[in-house]
Design an enzyme around this catalytic site. Structure first.
Site, PDB file in Angstrom:
ATOM      1  N   SER A 301      26.904 -42.582 -19.510  1.00  0.00           N
ATOM      2  CA  SER A 301      27.907 -42.922 -20.754  1.00  0.00           C
ATOM      3  C   SER A 301      27.999 -41.810 -21.244  1.00  0.00           C
ATOM      4  O   SER A 301      28.961 -41.251 -19.972  1.00  0.00           O
ATOM      5  CB  SER A 301      26.759 -44.046 -21.347  1.00  0.00           C
ATOM      6  OG  SER A 301      27.480 -44.016 -22.936  1.00  0.00           O
ATOM      7  N   ASP A 312      37.833 -33.770 -13.483  1.00  0.00           N
ATOM      8  CA  ASP A 312      38.852 -33.651 -13.127  1.00  0.00           C
ATOM      9  C   ASP A 312      39.948 -32.518 -14.040  1.00  0.00           C
ATOM     10  O   ASP A 312      41.122 -32.022 -13.309  1.00  0.00           O
ATOM     11  CB  ASP A 312      39.528 -35.124 -14.375  1.00  0.00           C
ATOM     12  CG  ASP A 312      39.467 -36.367 -13.481  1.00  0.00           C
ATOM     13  OD1 ASP A 312      38.481 -36.228 -12.703  1.00  0.00           O
ATOM     14  OD2 ASP A 312      40.285 -37.560 -14.547  1.00  0.00           O
ATOM     15  N   LYS A 326      28.014 -46.280 -16.229  1.00  0.00           N
ATOM     16  CA  LYS A 326      28.014 -47.070 -17.941  1.00  0.00           C
ATOM     17  C   LYS A 326      29.502 -46.697 -18.161  1.00  0.00           C
ATOM     18  O   LYS A 326      28.947 -45.217 -19.621  1.00  0.00           O
ATOM     19  CB  LYS A 326      26.942 -46.436 -18.077  1.00  0.00           C
ATOM     20  CG  LYS A 326      27.302 -47.455 -20.150  1.00  0.00           C
ATOM     21  CD  LYS A 326      25.299 -47.481 -21.212  1.00  0.00           C
ATOM     22  CE  LYS A 326      26.016 -48.470 -22.434  1.00  0.00           C
ATOM     23  NZ  LYS A 326      27.634 -48.010 -22.980  1.00  0.00           N
TER      24      LYS A 326
END
Length: 439
Positions: A301, A312, A326
């Site tokens: 999560s 990224d 998740k």
């Protein structure tokens, strides 16, 4: 045969109860609903009323209306996905305590898996962690009650209890045989952020769970590390292993400590208010210090939001094993002052548009946890062992002390030792490139 209306009104289903009453007495005709869901499912509503009445009149033991309606809601929600749930008063209160950082229980994050209860991760320093519970363990019994097809809410309720009471969990780990672990319930209190120096100029920040103040705690940890190293910090390991997630804003605040005004994460769902984009603030408190982030299958999560964003944005090297996956957003919708609905309403996406859901974050460098065993050598001869060797007067630090520290870390936590080695390597490369520019 007409069906007599007997159920008690609940806030969340007041409209449905009204519809059910009309259907039961044959007063409702198919029309477009006021919502955007199209026509009302009248046949299904009639079936619901019929089942409700049959259970009410024919079940072997008397059962009250509220219990029946609660069970109906739980069943309706629990079959959506593993993370949506109906929160009764006790569970709602527990959720609020968890996000504040203090609660009673065992200290584990759980989910449903193939009909059983699976441990996503034990929380640092919790009773479960101290008892040896590990991420991925399957709970097949709670005390003497099998967990096969047990609703997640029921399992959570059974594991709660008075502080000081013991509970037995029957665990299956991997392909091994079931074994029983006895855990004493306790009030779980912990800081979400811990920090220390791994070696001179190399810091370590551990986040065990994302709570409301986690971002501020990370900022404080950074300040401490910089101060301890006289502003000469050469690298940081950010440890998110076995972090089950937590408050989304806390994960954004954490990324904010390492990047300068960047998109951190965005969400997409069916409702307009679920289309959200979250950015970091201007400025990089970490001053671009080399960063390695450790993750594993227990990182979930909000922890995956942090790892995905830093990956990224090319701000950190991600190391370890693929995270849990998740990538869904749960919104807590209060029904009244005591109860709530935790509903999956959107999915997380990394800055480059990757969905985390059921995929997880794949590390840049995969390093499994391992135990290192060194080859035993009966006898080694070095220059320093030769008779009348020349001493190195400039060597103020015994080389053996550095080697000992490295060996100890490698034996204790192989993944962490590899992260530290990578940071050192990054500094060597950076220094070499700098020297080339200067020359």
């Amino acid at each position: 045969m007409p069906v007599k209306q007997r159920f008690m009104p609940l806030v969340i289903i007041s409209l449905v109860c009204s519809l059910l009453g009309q259907v039961a007495y044959g007063q409702t005709t198919p029309e477009k609903s006021a919502t955007n869901q199209g026509t009302l499912p009248l046949d299904e509503l009639r079936t619901f009323v019929e089942v409700f009445e049959r259970i009410k009149s024919a079940y072997v033991e008397p059962i009250d209306d509220k219990t029946l309606m609660d069970n109906a809601i739980k069943g309706m929600v629990s079959n959506l996905d593993p993370h949506s749930a109906y929160l009764d008063a006790k569970m709602y209160s527990s959720l609020e305590e968890v996000t504040s950082g203090q609660f009673g229980g065992l200290g584990i994050e759980i989910e449903q898996s193939e009909g059983f209860i699976k441990i996503v991760t034990p929380i640092d320093d919790s009773p479960a962690a101290k008892a040896g519970i590990k991420a991925g363990d399957i709970i097949v019994k709670i005390n003497d009650t099998p967990t096969k097809d047990m609703p997640l809410s029921d399992a959570s309720e059974k594991m709660q209890g008075k502080i000081g009471e013991k509970i037995n969990l029957t665990i299956v780990r991997g392909q091994g045989k079931p074994f029983t672990v006895t855990i004493t319930r306790a009030k779980v209190q912990f800081k979400s952020v811990k920090t220390q120096l791994l070696e001179k100029d190399y810091g370590y920040i551990r986040i065990s769970q994302f709570q409301t103040n986690t971002g501020k705690e990370v900022k404080t940890a950074l300040t401490q590390l910089v101060k301890q190293n006289n502003a000469n910090l050469k690298g940081i390991v950010l440890d998110l292993r076995n972090n089950p997630g937590g408050v989304l804003q806390a994960s954004i605040d954490t990324v904010d400590q390492f990047v300068d005004k960047e998109l951190v994460v965005y969400t997409k769902g069916r409702l307009p208010n679920t289309e959200l984009r979250f950015y970091s603030n201007a400025g990089d408190p970490s001053k671009g210090v080399p960063l390695v982030v450790l993750i594993n299958n227990g990182s979930a999560s909000a922890a995956e939001v942090v790892a995905g964003a830093l990956q990224d944005l090319k701000r950190a090297v991600i190391m370890g094993t693929t995270s849990f996956g998740k990538g869904s957003v749960q919104t807590v919708l209060p029904i009244n002052k005591k109860e709530a609905l935790k509903l999956t309403t959107a999915l997380y996406y990394t800055p480059k548009g990757r969905s985390i859901q059921a995929q997880g974050i794949v590390p840049d460098i995969i390093v499994a946890q391992a135990t290192v065993s060194q080859n035993k050598v009966n006898f080694e001869v070095r220059e320093a062992d030769l008779q009348n060797h020349l001493n190195n007067a400039k060597n103020d630090i015994p080389s053996s002390s550095i080697q000992t520290n490295t060996d100890q870390l490698q034996n204790k936590d192989y993944q962490l030792s590899q992260a530290l080695s990578l940071l050192k390597g990054l500094n060597v490369v950076t220094k070499t490139e700098t020297d080339k520019v200067i020359k």
